[in-house]
Design a protein around this motif. Sequence first.
Motif, PDB file in Angstrom:
ATOM      1  N   ASN A 124       0.992  -1.174  -0.244  1.00 23.94           N
ATOM      2  CA  ASN A 124       0.100  -0.054   0.032  1.00 23.94           C
ATOM      3  C   ASN A 124       0.754   1.355  -0.030  1.00 23.94           C
ATOM      4  O   ASN A 124       2.076   1.090   0.441  1.00 23.94           O
ATOM      5  CB  ASN A 124      -1.054  -0.034   1.274  1.00 23.94           C
ATOM      6  CG  ASN A 124      -1.909  -1.431   1.179  1.00 23.94           C
ATOM      7  OD1 ASN A 124      -2.473  -1.615   0.132  1.00 23.94           O
ATOM      8  ND2 ASN A 124      -1.642  -2.181   2.146  1.00 23.94           N
ATOM      9  N   HIS A 125       0.358   2.296  -0.433  1.00 22.46           N
ATOM     10  CA  HIS A 125       1.085   3.661  -0.591  1.00 22.46           C
ATOM     11  C   HIS A 125       0.859   4.399   0.646  1.00 22.46           C
ATOM     12  O   HIS A 125      -0.532   4.522   0.736  1.00 22.46           O
ATOM     13  CB  HIS A 125       0.720   4.075  -1.938  1.00 22.46           C
ATOM     14  CG  HIS A 125       1.703   5.400  -2.155  1.00 22.46           C
ATOM     15  ND1 HIS A 125       2.796   5.490  -2.259  1.00 22.46           N
ATOM     16  CD2 HIS A 125       0.992   6.859  -2.381  1.00 22.46           C
ATOM     17  CE1 HIS A 125       3.170   6.823  -2.238  1.00 22.46           C
ATOM     18  NE2 HIS A 125       2.061   7.636  -2.239  1.00 22.46           N
ATOM     19  N   ALA A 126       1.795   5.417   1.062  1.00 26.65           N
ATOM     20  CA  ALA A 126       1.633   6.343   2.131  1.00 26.65           C
ATOM     21  C   ALA A 126       2.226   7.609   1.705  1.00 26.65           C
ATOM     22  O   ALA A 126       3.395   7.486   1.053  1.00 26.65           O
ATOM     23  CB  ALA A 126       2.003   5.924   3.406  1.00 26.65           C
ATOM     24  N   GLU A 127       1.718   8.493   1.755  1.00 20.03           N
ATOM     25  CA  GLU A 127       2.028  10.006   1.401  1.00 20.03           C
ATOM     26  C   GLU A 127       2.059  10.807   2.632  1.00 20.03           C
ATOM     27  O   GLU A 127       0.865  11.074   2.902  1.00 20.03           O
ATOM     28  CB  GLU A 127       1.431  10.442   0.341  1.00 20.03           C
ATOM     29  CG  GLU A 127       1.942  11.616  -0.429  1.00 20.03           C
ATOM     30  CD  GLU A 127       3.351  11.343  -1.187  1.00 20.03           C
ATOM     31  OE1 GLU A 127       4.195  12.249  -1.083  1.00 20.03           O
ATOM     32  OE2 GLU A 127       3.456  10.298  -1.633  1.00 20.03           O
ATOM     33  N   PRO A 128       3.307  11.378   3.274  1.00 17.89           N
ATOM     34  CA  PRO A 128       3.011  12.266   4.098  1.00 17.89           C
ATOM     35  C   PRO A 128       2.435  13.454   3.658  1.00 17.89           C
ATOM     36  O   PRO A 128       2.808  14.322   2.832  1.00 17.89           O
ATOM     37  CB  PRO A 128       4.671  12.510   4.667  1.00 17.89           C
ATOM     38  CG  PRO A 128       5.217  11.416   4.250  1.00 17.89           C
ATOM     39  CD  PRO A 128       4.441  11.023   2.754  1.00 17.89           C
ATOM     40  N   VAL A 129       1.467  14.123   4.652  1.00 14.42           N
ATOM     41  CA  VAL A 129       0.624  15.195   4.296  1.00 14.42           C
ATOM     42  C   VAL A 129       0.477  15.857   5.722  1.00 14.42           C
ATOM     43  O   VAL A 129       0.613  15.524   6.695  1.00 14.42           O
ATOM     44  CB  VAL A 129      -0.932  14.843   3.614  1.00 14.42           C
ATOM     45  CG1 VAL A 129      -0.800  14.314   2.357  1.00 14.42           C
ATOM     46  CG2 VAL A 129      -1.578  14.175   4.634  1.00 14.42           C
ATOM     47  N   PRO A 130       0.149  17.279   5.485  1.00 16.47           N
ATOM     48  CA  PRO A 130       0.236  17.884   6.897  1.00 16.47           C
ATOM     49  C   PRO A 130      -1.013  17.181   7.911  1.00 16.47           C
ATOM     50  O   PRO A 130      -2.087  16.825   7.410  1.00 16.47           O
ATOM     51  CB  PRO A 130      -0.445  19.219   6.462  1.00 16.47           C
ATOM     52  CG  PRO A 130      -0.018  19.419   5.110  1.00 16.47           C
ATOM     53  CD  PRO A 130      -0.021  18.064   4.566  1.00 16.47           C
ATOM     54  N   GLY A 131      -0.189  16.948   9.011  1.00 13.49           N
ATOM     55  CA  GLY A 131      -1.077  16.276   9.898  1.00 13.49           C
ATOM     56  C   GLY A 131      -1.184  14.683  10.033  1.00 13.49           C
ATOM     57  O   GLY A 131      -1.753  14.064  10.951  1.00 13.49           O
ATOM     58  N   GLY A 132      -0.640  13.834   8.953  1.00 18.83           N
ATOM     59  CA  GLY A 132      -0.604  12.606   8.879  1.00 18.83           C
ATOM     60  C   GLY A 132      -0.196  12.207   7.801  1.00 18.83           C
ATOM     61  O   GLY A 132       0.450  12.449   6.989  1.00 18.83           O
ATOM     62  N   LEU A 133      -0.758  10.806   7.552  1.00 23.98           N
ATOM     63  CA  LEU A 133      -0.199  10.060   6.267  1.00 23.98           C
ATOM     64  C   LEU A 133      -1.621   9.788   5.437  1.00 23.98           C
ATOM     65  O   LEU A 133      -2.717   9.374   6.009  1.00 23.98           O
ATOM     66  CB  LEU A 133       0.345   8.640   6.602  1.00 23.98           C
ATOM     67  CG  LEU A 133       1.623   8.643   6.993  1.00 23.98           C
ATOM     68  CD1 LEU A 133       2.073   7.247   7.704  1.00 23.98           C
ATOM     69  CD2 LEU A 133       2.836   9.324   6.418  1.00 23.98           C
ATOM     70  N   ALA A 134      -1.563  10.063   4.309  1.00 21.48           N
ATOM     71  CA  ALA A 134      -2.738   9.730   3.412  1.00 21.48           C
ATOM     72  C   ALA A 134      -2.268   8.319   2.691  1.00 21.48           C
ATOM     73  O   ALA A 134      -1.261   8.291   2.097  1.00 21.48           O
ATOM     74  CB  ALA A 134      -2.636  10.881   1.950  1.00 21.48           C
ATOM     75  N   LEU A 135      -3.120   7.533   2.761  1.00 19.84           N
ATOM     76  CA  LEU A 135      -3.089   6.175   2.388  1.00 19.84           C
ATOM     77  C   LEU A 135      -3.707   5.910   1.144  1.00 19.84           C
ATOM     78  O   LEU A 135      -4.911   6.503   0.800  1.00 19.84           O
ATOM     79  CB  LEU A 135      -3.671   5.149   3.548  1.00 19.84           C
ATOM     80  CG  LEU A 135      -2.852   5.133   4.818  1.00 19.84           C
ATOM     81  CD1 LEU A 135      -3.544   4.124   5.651  1.00 19.84           C
ATOM     82  CD2 LEU A 135      -1.340   5.202   4.800  1.00 19.84           C
ATOM     83  N   SER A 136      -3.300   4.816   0.167  1.00 20.48           N
ATOM     84  CA  SER A 136      -4.054   4.457  -0.965  1.00 20.48           C
ATOM     85  C   SER A 136      -3.812   3.066  -0.963  1.00 20.48           C
ATOM     86  O   SER A 136      -2.463   2.548  -0.819  1.00 20.48           O
ATOM     87  CB  SER A 136      -3.770   5.226  -2.242  1.00 20.48           C
ATOM     88  OG  SER A 136      -2.245   5.202  -2.470  1.00 20.48           O
TER      89      SER A 136
END
Length: 137
Positions: A124-136
């Motif tokens: 699975n993919h995780a992208e750091p974003v403000p306030g946490g991780l966005a998962l796909s």
Amino acid sequence: MRPLAVVCDFDGTATVDDLADALSIAHLGRARWAAANDAFQAGAFPFEELLRRIFEPIAASREEIAAFARAHARFRPGFERLLAACRARGVRFVLASGGLDVYLEPALALLPPALVEGLEVRANHAEPVPGGLALSF
């Protein structure tokens, strides 16, 4: 004859310990991780929701997560030999993980480059974003 492939899990299989759990516990605390894990084990929600609960709140940069992975990943004895044997025999090796690429890829960088080059990784993919991780998924 059909071509052979070895499909191997990452957390707790290729590695001695579950790096996903360790990362989540380090950032969220054991109690919060355990509450989410216990609810998942009881059937309260699917695996995707477990990942959201234990990873999305992690407010860490890609580099911070990579540093954690490099510091904590320990590959199971024999894993490198398995990779080398598959490569020598032309057997496709797929590392299939329910975990996240954001920690898996830096952990793999601990292995000899000749073993990792061309390795097929499914995660699975995780992208750091403000306030946490966005998962796909």
